[in-house]
Write a protein that holds these residues in place. Structure first.
Motif, PDB file in Angstrom:
ATOM      1  N   VAL A   6       1.395  14.651 -38.304  1.00  0.00           N
ATOM      2  CA  VAL A   6       2.047  14.506 -37.122  1.00  0.00           C
ATOM      3  C   VAL A   6       3.198  13.335 -37.194  1.00  0.00           C
ATOM      4  CG1 VAL A   6       0.713  15.453 -35.361  1.00  0.00           C
ATOM      5  CG2 VAL A   6       0.896  13.161 -35.808  1.00  0.00           C
ATOM      6  N   ILE A   7       4.432  13.287 -36.880  1.00  0.00           N
ATOM      7  CA  ILE A   7       5.348  12.641 -36.986  1.00  0.00           C
ATOM      8  C   ILE A   7       5.814  12.044 -35.373  1.00  0.00           C
ATOM      9  CG2 ILE A   7       7.328  13.922 -37.063  1.00  0.00           C
ATOM     10  CD1 ILE A   7       8.437  11.649 -39.113  1.00  0.00           C
ATOM     11  N   ALA A   8       5.818  10.774 -35.308  1.00  0.00           N
ATOM     12  CA  ALA A   8       6.316  10.003 -33.833  1.00  0.00           C
ATOM     13  C   ALA A   8       7.650   9.578 -33.980  1.00  0.00           C
ATOM     14  CB  ALA A   8       5.273   9.143 -33.303  1.00  0.00           C
ATOM     15  N   ARG A   9       8.428   9.865 -33.193  1.00  0.00           N
ATOM     16  CA  ARG A   9       9.833   9.062 -33.140  1.00  0.00           C
ATOM     17  C   ARG A   9       9.868   8.187 -31.915  1.00  0.00           C
ATOM     18  NH1 ARG A   9      14.687  10.460 -35.745  1.00  0.00           N
ATOM     19  NH2 ARG A   9      13.823  12.454 -36.128  1.00  0.00           N
ATOM     20  N   ILE A  10       9.712   6.895 -32.045  1.00  0.00           N
ATOM     21  CA  ILE A  10       9.703   5.948 -30.997  1.00  0.00           C
ATOM     22  C   ILE A  10      11.134   5.200 -30.804  1.00  0.00           C
ATOM     23  CG2 ILE A  10       8.393   3.853 -30.008  1.00  0.00           C
ATOM     24  CD1 ILE A  10       6.116   4.766 -32.084  1.00  0.00           C
ATOM     25  N   ARG A  17       8.856  -7.706 -24.972  1.00  0.00           N
ATOM     26  CA  ARG A  17       8.702  -8.815 -25.926  1.00  0.00           C
ATOM     27  C   ARG A  17       7.576  -8.457 -27.110  1.00  0.00           C
ATOM     28  NH1 ARG A  17       7.231 -13.668 -21.594  1.00  0.00           N
ATOM     29  NH2 ARG A  17       9.191 -13.955 -20.614  1.00  0.00           N
ATOM     30  N   ASP A  18       6.805  -7.192 -26.794  1.00  0.00           N
ATOM     31  CA  ASP A  18       6.148  -6.913 -28.037  1.00  0.00           C
ATOM     32  C   ASP A  18       6.905  -6.280 -29.204  1.00  0.00           C
ATOM     33  OD1 ASP A  18       3.203  -6.874 -26.857  1.00  0.00           O
ATOM     34  OD2 ASP A  18       4.172  -5.760 -25.443  1.00  0.00           O
ATOM     35  N   VAL A  19       8.229  -5.617 -28.628  1.00  0.00           N
ATOM     36  CA  VAL A  19       8.964  -5.232 -29.876  1.00  0.00           C
ATOM     37  C   VAL A  19       9.642  -6.413 -30.496  1.00  0.00           C
ATOM     38  CG1 VAL A  19      11.267  -3.997 -29.973  1.00  0.00           C
ATOM     39  CG2 VAL A  19       9.571  -2.869 -28.656  1.00  0.00           C
ATOM     40  N   HIS A  30       2.740  -3.913 -38.116  1.00  0.00           N
ATOM     41  CA  HIS A  30       1.594  -3.233 -38.812  1.00  0.00           C
ATOM     42  C   HIS A  30       0.469  -2.978 -37.876  1.00  0.00           C
ATOM     43  CE1 HIS A  30      -1.107  -1.773 -41.769  1.00  0.00           C
ATOM     44  NE2 HIS A  30      -1.941  -2.614 -41.650  1.00  0.00           N
ATOM     45  N   ARG A  31       0.114  -4.068 -37.286  1.00  0.00           N
ATOM     46  CA  ARG A  31      -0.962  -4.188 -36.292  1.00  0.00           C
ATOM     47  C   ARG A  31      -0.692  -3.203 -35.022  1.00  0.00           C
ATOM     48  NH1 ARG A  31      -2.511 -10.522 -36.230  1.00  0.00           N
ATOM     49  NH2 ARG A  31      -3.760 -10.481 -38.063  1.00  0.00           N
ATOM     50  N   THR A  32       0.490  -3.267 -34.596  1.00  0.00           N
ATOM     51  CA  THR A  32       0.658  -2.432 -33.820  1.00  0.00           C
ATOM     52  C   THR A  32       0.927  -0.943 -33.928  1.00  0.00           C
ATOM     53  OG1 THR A  32       2.186  -4.033 -32.331  1.00  0.00           O
ATOM     54  CG2 THR A  32       2.688  -1.754 -31.735  1.00  0.00           C
ATOM     55  N   ASN A  69      -2.042  11.568 -39.847  1.00  0.00           N
ATOM     56  CA  ASN A  69      -2.823  12.820 -39.809  1.00  0.00           C
ATOM     57  C   ASN A  69      -3.263  12.830 -38.133  1.00  0.00           C
ATOM     58  OD1 ASN A  69      -2.743  13.482 -42.237  1.00  0.00           O
ATOM     59  ND2 ASN A  69      -4.738  12.430 -42.824  1.00  0.00           N
ATOM     60  N   HIS A  70      -3.189  11.705 -37.416  1.00  0.00           N
ATOM     61  CA  HIS A  70      -3.304  11.479 -36.112  1.00  0.00           C
ATOM     62  C   HIS A  70      -2.767  10.384 -35.310  1.00  0.00           C
ATOM     63  CE1 HIS A  70      -5.563  12.382 -32.080  1.00  0.00           C
ATOM     64  NE2 HIS A  70      -5.770  11.353 -32.027  1.00  0.00           N
ATOM     65  N   LEU A  71      -1.773  10.669 -34.334  1.00  0.00           N
ATOM     66  CA  LEU A  71      -1.514   9.395 -33.456  1.00  0.00           C
ATOM     67  C   LEU A  71      -1.620   9.453 -32.164  1.00  0.00           C
ATOM     68  CD1 LEU A  71       1.948   9.278 -35.439  1.00  0.00           C
ATOM     69  CD2 LEU A  71       0.115   7.766 -35.471  1.00  0.00           C
ATOM     70  N   ASN A  72      -1.744   8.521 -31.466  1.00  0.00           N
ATOM     71  CA  ASN A  72      -2.061   8.462 -30.157  1.00  0.00           C
ATOM     72  C   ASN A  72      -0.842   7.354 -29.592  1.00  0.00           C
ATOM     73  OD1 ASN A  72      -2.723   8.447 -27.453  1.00  0.00           O
ATOM     74  ND2 ASN A  72      -4.882   7.613 -27.764  1.00  0.00           N
ATOM     75  N   PRO A  73       0.114   7.801 -29.155  1.00  0.00           N
ATOM     76  CA  PRO A  73       1.277   6.801 -28.766  1.00  0.00           C
ATOM     77  C   PRO A  73       0.921   5.849 -27.205  1.00  0.00           C
ATOM     78  CG  PRO A  73       2.316   8.752 -29.433  1.00  0.00           C
ATOM     79  CD  PRO A  73       0.731   9.024 -29.236  1.00  0.00           C
ATOM     80  N   ALA A  74      -0.045   6.649 -26.704  1.00  0.00           N
ATOM     81  CA  ALA A  74      -0.692   6.099 -25.462  1.00  0.00           C
ATOM     82  C   ALA A  74      -1.077   4.820 -25.629  1.00  0.00           C
ATOM     83  CB  ALA A  74      -1.386   7.046 -24.716  1.00  0.00           C
ATOM     84  N   ARG A  75      -1.593   4.538 -26.952  1.00  0.00           N
ATOM     85  CA  ARG A  75      -2.078   2.990 -27.213  1.00  0.00           C
ATOM     86  C   ARG A  75      -1.117   2.062 -27.593  1.00  0.00           C
ATOM     87  NH1 ARG A  75      -7.273   4.181 -30.978  1.00  0.00           N
ATOM     88  NH2 ARG A  75      -7.626   2.092 -30.571  1.00  0.00           N
ATOM     89  N   LEU A  76       0.078   2.381 -27.556  1.00  0.00           N
ATOM     90  CA  LEU A  76       1.015   1.340 -27.638  1.00  0.00           C
ATOM     91  C   LEU A  76       1.328   0.536 -26.573  1.00  0.00           C
ATOM     92  CD1 LEU A  76       4.006   3.549 -29.228  1.00  0.00           C
ATOM     93  CD2 LEU A  76       2.851   1.735 -30.621  1.00  0.00           C
TER      94      LEU A  76
END
Length: 212
Positions: A6-10, A17-19, A30-32, A69-76
């Motif tokens: 999958v691909i996420a476009r953010i 502040r995190d960004v 990398h950690r984020t 192979n798997h992404l959960n953007p809700a964890r950002l």
């Protein structure tokens, strides 16, 4: 966990502040990004999930492309940005030998320094490449990655270096390549290219080339 890429476009929120922290510090970025992959993947979670990402900047926006192979953007982190996610399976299913494509990739062209014979047993430093040497490095790596490059346009990008005081001085000189190519091995284009994969390099983006 699915094996379907999958691909996420953010679209990053410049007021977060995190960004702001992540754009200053490659280690924090990398950690984020790793927060989006499942826990409990062992010693090499980035490799196991195939996570790759790239920051694309314009005059008005900064967008992260994240592939795995798997992404959960809700964890950002809350308020990190607007995220769209889609399967890459249709795109990879459409790849075939001989297909003309447009590509974009951000790379850290480098080689290991050769040492004198009297230093046998020791390993030389990793040194960045530039100019024609970097272009030839990309052509070789592209061939290994299932692409025959026809056109390459290099753009020097700001280098990546962590800002943390306890870092080991890691620095990646980056070059973005855009151009056209022909697919020679459809199964070889997903794994990422080069040494800078944990820090935003190596993600190969492909799109069908327009028919002349």
């Amino acid at each position: 966990m699915t094996d379907e890429p999958v691909i996420a476009r953010i679209r990053l929120n410049p007021h977060s502040r995190d960004v702001q922290r992540d754009l200053r510090d490659a280690t924090e970025m990398h950690r984020t990004m790793m927060r989006m992959v499942p826990d409990g993947l062992g010693e090499s979670p980035r490799s196991q999930t195939g996570l790759l990402y790239r920051l694309d900047d314009t005059d008005t926006t900064s967008t992260l492309l994240v592939q795995a192979n798997h992404l959960n953007p809700a964890r950002l982190p809350a308020g990190y940005g607007q995220t769209d996610i889609k399967s890459l399976a249709p795109m990879f299913a459409a790849l075939r030998k001989g297909l003309a494509v447009r590509y974009r990739i951000l790379l850290n062209p480098a080689k290991r320094e050769r040492l004198p014979l009297e230093t046998k047993g020791k390993r030389g430093r990793i040194v960045p490449l530039s100019g024609a040497d970097a272009d030839q490095w990309w052509l070789r790596r592209a061939a290994d990655a299932g692409l025959h490059v026809h056109v390459l346009t290099p753009t020097n990008m700001p280098p990546i270096r962590p800002r943390r005081q306890d870092s080991d001085g890691m620095r990646h000189s980056l070059i973005r390549y855009d151009g056209t190519a022909t697919v020679t091995d459809p199964d070889a284009v997903l794994a990422g290219i080069g040494r800078g994969k944990p820090y935003g390099a190596g993600l190969l983006s492909l799109a069908p080339a327009p028919v002349a």
